[in-house]
Design a protein around this motif. Structure first.
Motif, short mmCIF file in Angstrom:
data_model
loop_
_atom_site.label_atom_id
_atom_site.label_comp_id
_atom_site.label_asym_id
_atom_site.label_seq_id
_atom_site.Cartn_x
_atom_site.Cartn_y
_atom_site.Cartn_z
N MET A 18 0.85 -1.19 0.00
CA MET A 18 0.00 0.00 0.00
C MET A 18 0.89 1.24 0.00
N TYR A 19 0.56 2.20 -0.87
CA TYR A 19 1.33 3.44 -0.88
C TYR A 19 0.43 4.60 -1.27
N HIS A 20 0.89 5.80 -0.99
CA HIS A 20 0.13 7.02 -1.29
C HIS A 20 1.02 7.97 -2.08
N THR A 21 0.46 8.59 -3.10
CA THR A 21 1.23 9.46 -4.00
C THR A 21 0.48 10.75 -4.29
N TRP A 22 1.24 11.85 -4.26
CA TRP A 22 0.72 13.15 -4.76
C TRP A 22 1.82 13.73 -5.63
N MET A 23 1.47 14.23 -6.80
CA MET A 23 2.48 14.82 -7.67
C MET A 23 1.86 15.83 -8.63
N ARG A 24 2.68 16.78 -9.07
CA ARG A 24 2.29 17.76 -10.07
C ARG A 24 3.45 17.92 -11.05
N LEU B 219 10.32 21.13 -13.11
CA LEU B 219 9.47 20.37 -14.03
C LEU B 219 8.42 19.55 -13.31
N GLY B 220 8.61 19.33 -12.01
CA GLY B 220 7.64 18.53 -11.28
C GLY B 220 8.02 18.37 -9.83
N VAL B 221 7.03 18.00 -9.01
CA VAL B 221 7.24 17.79 -7.59
C VAL B 221 6.31 16.69 -7.13
N GLY B 222 6.77 15.89 -6.17
CA GLY B 222 5.93 14.82 -5.67
C GLY B 222 6.25 14.46 -4.23
N LEU B 223 5.23 13.99 -3.51
CA LEU B 223 5.37 13.51 -2.14
C LEU B 223 4.73 12.12 -2.09
N GLN B 224 5.50 11.12 -1.65
CA GLN B 224 5.01 9.75 -1.67
C GLN B 224 5.46 9.03 -0.40
N HIS B 225 4.68 8.04 0.03
CA HIS B 225 5.13 7.20 1.13
C HIS B 225 4.48 5.82 1.03
N GLY B 226 5.18 4.86 1.63
CA GLY B 226 4.70 3.48 1.62
C GLY B 226 5.60 2.58 0.80
N SER C 202 13.22 10.47 3.48
CA SER C 202 13.30 10.97 4.86
C SER C 202 13.02 9.90 5.90
N ALA C 203 12.47 8.75 5.50
CA ALA C 203 12.23 7.65 6.44
C ALA C 203 12.18 6.35 5.67
N GLY C 204 12.60 5.25 6.30
CA GLY C 204 12.55 3.95 5.65
C GLY C 204 13.85 3.58 4.98
N SER C 205 13.79 2.55 4.14
CA SER C 205 14.99 2.07 3.46
C SER C 205 14.61 1.40 2.14
N GLY C 206 15.65 1.09 1.36
CA GLY C 206 15.44 0.45 0.07
C GLY C 206 16.77 0.21 -0.59
N TRP C 207 16.81 0.26 -1.92
CA TRP C 207 18.05 0.01 -2.64
C TRP C 207 18.10 0.83 -3.93
N SER D 128 14.29 1.17 -5.56
CA SER D 128 13.01 0.77 -4.97
C SER D 128 13.07 0.91 -3.46
N ALA D 129 11.92 1.21 -2.88
CA ALA D 129 11.76 1.13 -1.43
C ALA D 129 11.65 -0.33 -1.03
N ASP D 130 12.05 -0.63 0.20
CA ASP D 130 11.90 -1.98 0.72
C ASP D 130 10.42 -2.35 0.74
N PRO D 131 10.02 -3.47 0.13
CA PRO D 131 8.59 -3.81 0.07
C PRO D 131 7.97 -4.05 1.44
N GLY D 132 8.81 -4.39 2.42
CA GLY D 132 8.28 -4.65 3.75
C GLY D 132 8.03 -3.39 4.56
N THR D 133 8.96 -2.44 4.46
CA THR D 133 8.87 -1.23 5.28
C THR D 133 8.46 0.00 4.47
#
Length: 292
Positions: free
Chosen positions: A1-7, A23-30, A49-54, A82-87
């Motif tokens: 599950m994730y949430h996205t806002w972008m313009r 050219l664009g800006v976005g805020l996403q989490h999950g 700003s939070a979490g982990s991935g690769w 990618s963000a870690d699928p678990g966190t």
């Protein structure tokens, strides 16, 4: 599950003359979807700003990304992350382009050779991204100008937030600035910091995007301008105050870099300062005002 806002935006030719455009800006989490492999024709700063991935480089090497961190996506360079699928992770991104990107890269504010940059704190960059997001409201007549100005600010905030820069700035630059007005050679400055001249040049180039000599010159001329504008010291005395024993050499150097001679600069900018001139930086919350 994730949430996205972008313009996304399409600045016109006149806005590109500002040097940088957003050219664009976005805020996403999950647990965000994997990005790439793909290649873009513009820059993107991705602030985690939070979490982990690769992050996977074009040669297949995989790097762990742990917040707070910055991902640099540069034009023409394939990227895959990618963000870690678990966190999952919390992410803010800004797409930008413009001729000033070359200068910011030269100054070390954009680092194509370091696609993953550890940050000490993502708060400052996230605050700038937030201002871009607020400027992105529908119908904002200053959208392109506001967001372009914020991209300049974002690059500075990201440079300041790097984990290898402390709150007071780069320690090498701090010592150079402290000793800038002493008549020392670059080799002597290097020895004071326990470095070879080559090591000092590398450190200053990486931190400030210029040579030690140029960095010192910028500080000295800035101080010289203040003394010329706010005191009645003779030019020779000003020269000595900023580290030059030869006033004629100082005048030639000043004229070449500033574009006008020291005496002419004083004629243009000089003003009486009753009570004396201060080098203390005013408190932005309580700036000097007319008493009333």
């Amino acid at each position: 599950m994730y949430h996205t806002w972008m313009r996304y935006f399409t600045p016109g030719p006149v806005h590109h003359r500002l040097g940088l455009v957003c050219l664009g800006v976005g805020l996403q989490h999950g647990a965000l979807p994997t990005v790439g492999p793909r290649t873009l024709d513009h820059h993107v700063a991705v602030v985690v700003s939070a979490g982990s991935g690769w992050y996977r480089t074009p040669d297949g090497r995989r790097t762990t990304v742990t917040a707070p961190a910055l991902l640099w996506l540069t034009p023409g360079v394939p990227h895959h992350y990618s963000a870690d699928p678990g966190t999952g992770w919390d992410e803010a991104f800004v797409d930008f382009t413009g001729p000033a990107t070359a200068t910011y890269t030269e100054l070390g504010c954009i680092e194509p050779e370091r696609p993953v940059v550890p940050l000490s704190d993502a708060g400052g960059p996230r605050a700038v991204v937030g201002r871009i997001a607020r400027a992105a409201r529908r119908g904002n007549p200053l959208l392109e100008v506001e967001t372009a100005a914020a991209v300049h600010e974002l690059l500075v905030a990201l440079r300041r937030a790097r984990a290898d820069t402390n709150a007071e700035g780069d320690p090498v630059l701090t010592v150079l600035a402290r000793d800038a007005f002493q008549p020392l050679s670059v080799a002597e400055h290097a020895a004071r910091q326990g470095m070879t001249p080559a090591e000092l040049r590398t450190a200053v180039r990486r931190a400030a995007g210029c040579s030690p000599k140029d960095y010192l010159l910028t500080i000295r001329l800035g101080r010289a301008k203040e003394l010329l504008a706010a005191t009645e010291l003779p030019v020779a005395a000003v020269a000595r105050r900023v580290g030059y024993d030869d006033p004629a050499y100082f005048s030639r150097l000043f004229t070449r870099r500033v574009g006008i001679a020291p005496v002419r600069f004083r004629e243009q900018q000089g003003r009486a300062v009753p009570g004396g001139w201060s080098d203390r930086i005013p408190d932005p919350e309580h700036p000097p005002t007319i008493a009333g």
